[in-house]
Design an enzyme around this catalytic site. Sequence first.
Site, PDB file in Angstrom:
ATOM      1  CG  HIS A  70       2.356 -10.091  -4.028  1.00 51.34           C
ATOM      2  ND1 HIS A  70       1.966 -10.141  -2.711  1.00 51.34           N
ATOM      3  CD2 HIS A  70       3.424 -10.919  -4.130  1.00 51.34           C
ATOM      4  CE1 HIS A  70       2.759 -10.944  -2.040  1.00 51.34           C
ATOM      5  NE2 HIS A  70       3.657 -11.446  -2.869  1.00 51.34           N
ATOM      6  CG  HIS A  87      -4.805  -4.249   1.954  1.00 52.21           C
ATOM      7  ND1 HIS A  87      -3.431  -4.312   1.981  1.00 52.21           N
ATOM      8  CD2 HIS A  87      -5.240  -5.238   2.777  1.00 52.21           C
ATOM      9  CE1 HIS A  87      -3.049  -5.301   2.782  1.00 52.21           C
ATOM     10  NE2 HIS A  87      -4.135  -5.874   3.281  1.00 52.21           N
ATOM     11  CG  HIS A 106      -1.258  -5.350  -1.064  1.00 59.29           C
ATOM     12  ND1 HIS A 106      -1.696  -4.084  -0.683  1.00 59.29           N
ATOM     13  CD2 HIS A 106      -1.619  -5.494  -2.365  1.00 59.29           C
ATOM     14  CE1 HIS A 106      -2.301  -3.501  -1.716  1.00 59.29           C
ATOM     15  NE2 HIS A 106      -2.266  -4.346  -2.753  1.00 59.29           N
ATOM     16  CB  CYS A 153      -0.942  -0.004   1.200  1.00 59.16           C
ATOM     17  SG  CYS A 153      -2.358  -1.112   1.028  1.00 59.16           S
ATOM     18  CG  ASN A 208       4.514 -17.319  -3.133  1.00 55.54           C
ATOM     19  OD1 ASN A 208       4.408 -18.357  -3.785  1.00 55.54           O
ATOM     20  ND2 ASN A 208       5.576 -16.526  -3.217  1.00 55.54           N
TER      21      ASN A 208
HETATM   22  P1  AMP Z   1       5.864 -13.054  -1.321  1.00 57.24           P
HETATM   23  O1  AMP Z   1       7.027 -13.698  -0.587  1.00 57.24           O
HETATM   24  O2  AMP Z   1       5.204 -13.954  -2.297  1.00 57.24           O
HETATM   25  O3  AMP Z   1       4.906 -12.425  -0.336  1.00 57.24           O
HETATM   26  O4  AMP Z   1       6.487 -11.913  -2.210  1.00 57.24           O
HETATM   27  C1  AMP Z   1       6.854 -10.664  -1.713  1.00 57.24           C
HETATM   28  C2  AMP Z   1       7.860 -10.116  -2.662  1.00 57.24           C
HETATM   29  O5  AMP Z   1       8.025  -8.741  -2.399  1.00 57.24           O
HETATM   30  C3  AMP Z   1       9.264 -10.748  -2.532  1.00 57.24           C
HETATM   31  O6  AMP Z   1       9.626 -11.341  -3.773  1.00 57.24           O
HETATM   32  C4  AMP Z   1      10.154  -9.567  -2.183  1.00 57.24           C
HETATM   33  O7  AMP Z   1      11.427  -9.626  -2.780  1.00 57.24           O
HETATM   34  C5  AMP Z   1       9.346  -8.393  -2.686  1.00 57.24           C
HETATM   35  N1  AMP Z   1       9.608  -7.124  -2.025  1.00 57.24           N
HETATM   36  C6  AMP Z   1       9.701  -6.874  -0.699  1.00 57.24           C
HETATM   37  N2  AMP Z   1       9.926  -5.582  -0.475  1.00 57.24           N
HETATM   38  C7  AMP Z   1       9.967  -4.985  -1.693  1.00 57.24           C
HETATM   39  C8  AMP Z   1      10.157  -3.650  -2.138  1.00 57.24           C
HETATM   40  N3  AMP Z   1      10.359  -2.628  -1.274  1.00 57.24           N
HETATM   41  N4  AMP Z   1      10.155  -3.392  -3.459  1.00 57.24           N
HETATM   42  C9  AMP Z   1       9.963  -4.402  -4.347  1.00 57.24           C
HETATM   43  N5  AMP Z   1       9.762  -5.682  -3.993  1.00 57.24           N
HETATM   44  C10 AMP Z   1       9.758  -5.976  -2.682  1.00 57.24           C
END
Ligand code: AMP
Length: 112
Positions: free
Chosen positions: A98, A45, A96, A6, A85
């Site tokens: 994705h 969200h 959130h 967010c 995931n």
């Molecule tokens: P998940 O583990 O499926 O919840 O994916 C979360 C993803 O967010 C991971 O692949 C992280 O590398 C990515 N992530 C975390 N913080 C950031 C950020 N500030 N900018 C871009 N990606 C991020």
Amino acid sequence: MNCLFCKIIAGQIPSTKVYEDETVYAFRDINPQAPTHILVVPKAHIADCNGINAENSAVVAHIFEVISQLAEHEGLENGYRVISNCGPDGCQSVHHLHFHLLAGRYLQWPPG
Ligand code: AMP
């Protein structure tokens, strides 16, 4: 709301944006697992896949339209993988909704 994505969508935390419209935001993953690793998220969200319902599911269909456009724009002719995931066993770390768009190398199946 104390949600990382967010804050990224709101511009409070920097990101490398690759696409944005009224309901969807897409940006490069900070820790890429493949040469192309883009996260595509609804601006509203939704915590995870379990939060998708009849009221909000249209954005998920739209996300997949965006993914198809991104695949063309990024030149992913050789294919790609889309992953969301969910929960501890799914290794979800950001709560959130994705969709990971991964490409640019051969992606093992099944995943680990
Ligand atoms: P998940 O583990 O499926 O919840 O994916 C979360 C993803 O967010 C991971 O692949 C992280 O590398 C990515 N992530 C975390 N913080 C950031 C950020 N500030 N900018 C871009 N990606 C991020």
